[in-house]
Design a protein around this motif. Sequence first.
Motif, PDB file in Angstrom:
ATOM      1  N   TYR A 148       0.833  -1.203   0.000  1.00 13.70           N
ATOM      2  CA  TYR A 148       0.000   0.000   0.000  1.00 13.70           C
ATOM      3  C   TYR A 148       0.870   1.255   0.000  1.00 13.70           C
ATOM      4  O   TYR A 148       0.596   2.214  -0.731  1.00 13.70           O
ATOM      5  N   ASN A 149       1.916   1.247   0.816  1.00 18.71           N
ATOM      6  CA  ASN A 149       2.807   2.409   0.855  1.00 18.71           C
ATOM      7  C   ASN A 149       3.573   2.568  -0.455  1.00 18.71           C
ATOM      8  O   ASN A 149       3.876   3.699  -0.880  1.00 18.71           O
ATOM      9  N   ARG A 150       3.894   1.461  -1.094  1.00 15.23           N
ATOM     10  CA  ARG A 150       4.607   1.543  -2.379  1.00 15.23           C
ATOM     11  C   ARG A 150       3.720   2.146  -3.460  1.00 15.23           C
ATOM     12  O   ARG A 150       4.184   2.973  -4.262  1.00 15.23           O
ATOM     13  N   PHE A 151       2.433   1.751  -3.476  1.00 15.35           N
ATOM     14  CA  PHE A 151       1.515   2.299  -4.472  1.00 15.35           C
ATOM     15  C   PHE A 151       1.068   3.718  -4.138  1.00 15.35           C
ATOM     16  O   PHE A 151       0.546   4.420  -5.007  1.00 15.35           O
ATOM     17  N   SER A 152       1.243   4.139  -2.904  1.00 12.57           N
ATOM     18  CA  SER A 152       0.813   5.480  -2.512  1.00 12.57           C
ATOM     19  C   SER A 152       1.647   6.562  -3.187  1.00 12.57           C
ATOM     20  O   SER A 152       1.243   7.732  -3.239  1.00 12.57           O
ATOM     21  N   ALA A 153       2.812   6.196  -3.718  1.00 13.92           N
ATOM     22  CA  ALA A 153       3.650   7.180  -4.398  1.00 13.92           C
ATOM     23  C   ALA A 153       3.111   7.527  -5.776  1.00 13.92           C
ATOM     24  O   ALA A 153       3.517   8.537  -6.364  1.00 13.92           O
ATOM     25  N   PHE A 154       2.187   6.717  -6.272  1.00 11.74           N
ATOM     26  CA  PHE A 154       1.609   6.981  -7.587  1.00 11.74           C
ATOM     27  C   PHE A 154       0.253   7.666  -7.408  1.00 11.74           C
ATOM     28  O   PHE A 154      -0.303   7.733  -6.316  1.00 11.74           O
ATOM     29  N   SER A 155      -0.281   8.153  -8.501  1.00  9.40           N
ATOM     30  CA  SER A 155      -1.595   8.774  -8.466  1.00  9.40           C
ATOM     31  C   SER A 155      -2.671   7.706  -8.342  1.00  9.40           C
ATOM     32  O   SER A 155      -2.442   6.525  -8.619  1.00  9.40           O
ATOM     33  N   THR A 159      -3.163   3.441  -9.738  1.00 12.02           N
ATOM     34  CA  THR A 159      -3.199   2.309  -8.797  1.00 12.02           C
ATOM     35  C   THR A 159      -4.595   1.741  -8.613  1.00 12.02           C
ATOM     36  O   THR A 159      -4.837   0.996  -7.654  1.00 12.02           O
ATOM     37  N   VAL A 160      -5.524   2.083  -9.501  1.00 10.87           N
ATOM     38  CA  VAL A 160      -6.878   1.561  -9.386  1.00 10.87           C
ATOM     39  C   VAL A 160      -6.865   0.043  -9.539  1.00 10.87           C
ATOM     40  O   VAL A 160      -6.323  -0.486 -10.511  1.00 10.87           O
ATOM     41  N   GLY A 161      -7.427  -0.647  -8.562  1.00 15.16           N
ATOM     42  CA  GLY A 161      -7.501  -2.096  -8.603  1.00 15.16           C
ATOM     43  C   GLY A 161      -6.242  -2.804  -8.158  1.00 15.16           C
ATOM     44  O   GLY A 161      -6.195  -4.037  -8.178  1.00 15.16           O
ATOM     45  N   GLN A 162      -5.199  -2.072  -7.771  1.00 20.38           N
ATOM     46  CA  GLN A 162      -3.950  -2.695  -7.377  1.00 20.38           C
ATOM     47  C   GLN A 162      -3.673  -2.582  -5.876  1.00 20.38           C
ATOM     48  O   GLN A 162      -2.965  -3.420  -5.321  1.00 20.38           O
ATOM     49  N   ARG A 163      -4.195  -1.557  -5.247  1.00 19.18           N
ATOM     50  CA  ARG A 163      -3.955  -1.385  -3.819  1.00 19.18           C
ATOM     51  C   ARG A 163      -4.949  -2.215  -3.009  1.00 19.18           C
ATOM     52  O   ARG A 163      -6.135  -2.263  -3.311  1.00 19.18           O
ATOM     53  N   TYR A 164      -4.428  -2.865  -1.985  1.00 19.48           N
ATOM     54  CA  TYR A 164      -5.256  -3.683  -1.104  1.00 19.48           C
ATOM     55  C   TYR A 164      -5.164  -3.149   0.324  1.00 19.48           C
ATOM     56  O   TYR A 164      -4.141  -2.572   0.733  1.00 19.48           O
ATOM     57  N   ILE A 165      -6.237  -3.351   1.068  1.00 25.00           N
ATOM     58  CA  ILE A 165      -6.306  -2.929   2.462  1.00 25.00           C
ATOM     59  C   ILE A 165      -6.634  -4.137   3.338  1.00 25.00           C
ATOM     60  O   ILE A 165      -6.924  -5.218   2.832  1.00 25.00           O
ATOM     61  N   PHE A 166      -6.601  -3.908   4.654  1.00 29.11           N
ATOM     62  CA  PHE A 166      -6.851  -5.006   5.590  1.00 29.11           C
ATOM     63  C   PHE A 166      -8.280  -5.525   5.447  1.00 29.11           C
ATOM     64  O   PHE A 166      -9.233  -4.760   5.313  1.00 29.11           O
ATOM     65  N   GLY A 167      -8.408  -6.850   5.510  1.00 27.76           N
ATOM     66  CA  GLY A 167      -9.715  -7.474   5.508  1.00 27.76           C
ATOM     67  C   GLY A 167     -10.173  -7.827   6.915  1.00 27.76           C
ATOM     68  O   GLY A 167      -9.410  -7.718   7.892  1.00 27.76           O
ATOM     69  N   ALA A 168     -11.405  -8.280   7.024  1.00 29.42           N
ATOM     70  CA  ALA A 168     -11.975  -8.596   8.343  1.00 29.42           C
ATOM     71  C   ALA A 168     -11.275  -9.774   9.003  1.00 29.42           C
ATOM     72  O   ALA A 168     -11.189  -9.845  10.231  1.00 29.42           O
ATOM     73  N   ALA A 169     -10.738 -10.698   8.196  1.00 32.55           N
ATOM     74  CA  ALA A 169     -10.103 -11.890   8.772  1.00 32.55           C
ATOM     75  C   ALA A 169      -8.872 -11.530   9.596  1.00 32.55           C
ATOM     76  O   ALA A 169      -8.550 -12.228  10.566  1.00 32.55           O
ATOM     77  N   LEU A 170      -8.176 -10.475   9.226  1.00 32.45           N
ATOM     78  CA  LEU A 170      -6.996 -10.065  10.004  1.00 32.45           C
ATOM     79  C   LEU A 170      -7.392  -9.644  11.409  1.00 32.45           C
ATOM     80  O   LEU A 170      -6.733 -10.018  12.392  1.00 32.45           O
ATOM     81  N   PHE A 171      -8.471  -8.891  11.518  1.00 33.29           N
ATOM     82  CA  PHE A 171      -8.920  -8.449  12.840  1.00 33.29           C
ATOM     83  C   PHE A 171      -9.462  -9.617  13.661  1.00 33.29           C
ATOM     84  O   PHE A 171      -9.280  -9.666  14.883  1.00 33.29           O
ATOM     85  N   VAL A 172     -10.107 -10.562  12.984  1.00 33.96           N
ATOM     86  CA  VAL A 172     -10.550 -11.772  13.686  1.00 33.96           C
ATOM     87  C   VAL A 172      -9.343 -12.564  14.174  1.00 33.96           C
ATOM     88  O   VAL A 172      -9.342 -13.114  15.283  1.00 33.96           O
ATOM     89  N   GLY A 173      -8.281 -12.615  13.365  1.00 35.14           N
ATOM     90  CA  GLY A 173      -7.068 -13.321  13.772  1.00 35.14           C
ATOM     91  C   GLY A 173      -6.392 -12.681  14.967  1.00 35.14           C
ATOM     92  O   GLY A 173      -5.951 -13.388  15.889  1.00 35.14           O
ATOM     93  N   TRP A 174      -6.300 -11.366  14.970  1.00 36.03           N
ATOM     94  CA  TRP A 174      -5.695 -10.681  16.126  1.00 36.03           C
ATOM     95  C   TRP A 174      -6.554 -10.860  17.383  1.00 36.03           C
ATOM     96  O   TRP A 174      -6.035 -11.007  18.480  1.00 36.03           O
ATOM     97  N   THR A 175      -7.871 -10.832  17.198  1.00 36.25           N
ATOM     98  CA  THR A 175      -8.759 -11.086  18.341  1.00 36.25           C
ATOM     99  C   THR A 175      -8.577 -12.504  18.865  1.00 36.25           C
ATOM    100  O   THR A 175      -8.535 -12.739  20.075  1.00 36.25           O
TER     101      THR A 175
END
Length: 235
Positions: A148-155, A159-175
């Motif tokens: 995400y930080n690497r793609f943030s340098a572009f407009s 980066t449409v369709g290439q940047r990904y963010i955290f999903g719900a499963a990650l928060f379930v895993g930390w919980t």
Amino acid sequence: MANGSIQLVGLLVACAGGLCTLIATFLPDWRKNDPTGEVLEAIIRHQGIWIKCISYPTGTWQCDDYDTFFIGLPTSLQIARGMSIVANVLGFFGFLFSIFGLQCTRCIEGNPLAKSRVAMGAGACFVGSAAAIGVAASVFSHDILTEYNRFSAFSISETVGQRYIFGAALFVGWTAMAITLLGGLVLICGSCGESHPVSKYRDSGVRRVASIGRSVSMSFRRGRPVKQQDRGEYV
């Protein structure tokens, strides 16, 4: 002495964490695309560690497996798969050992020390399970954040369709990590204190012998006749 109530509470909490671990492992939402700037922002691409899906505005999902099982996958995905498997296996063994180690069960009743150690081993398995699912979620999230930080340098248009963010499963895993770790530690604490059961029974035996000796001495003091052995018995 081990506290059966604390052990039971620890087991229930750890089992709740184990259930969250299982859910996080198979949820197809470890990461999802950032829809910002897309023409159809309601179409979301989800990626889990086992399958990848596309959700449409109508509520339908279209899922597909990865091309390979392990070899050839990204490193973060390999680590997430391996550690999630380890987490579920350790959680299963923790539950299995708890059946034998808890004070409320009849298994290994004749050896309190072994029973206590088995319960502590169950707690250690739950702690290891929490660490494994925590590593899986953290490594996967680090990879998402790096991209995400690497793609943030572009407009945004680039980066449409290439940047990904955290999903719900990650928060379930930390919980799951937090709950399982808490349950395992409570189970270990509830199993402590049964380190010298043999000395306890030895002390009770010494006290019993001492009480018998005192009663015998009191009988002599009260003037009770003592049976004299006949010398002829030895002839």
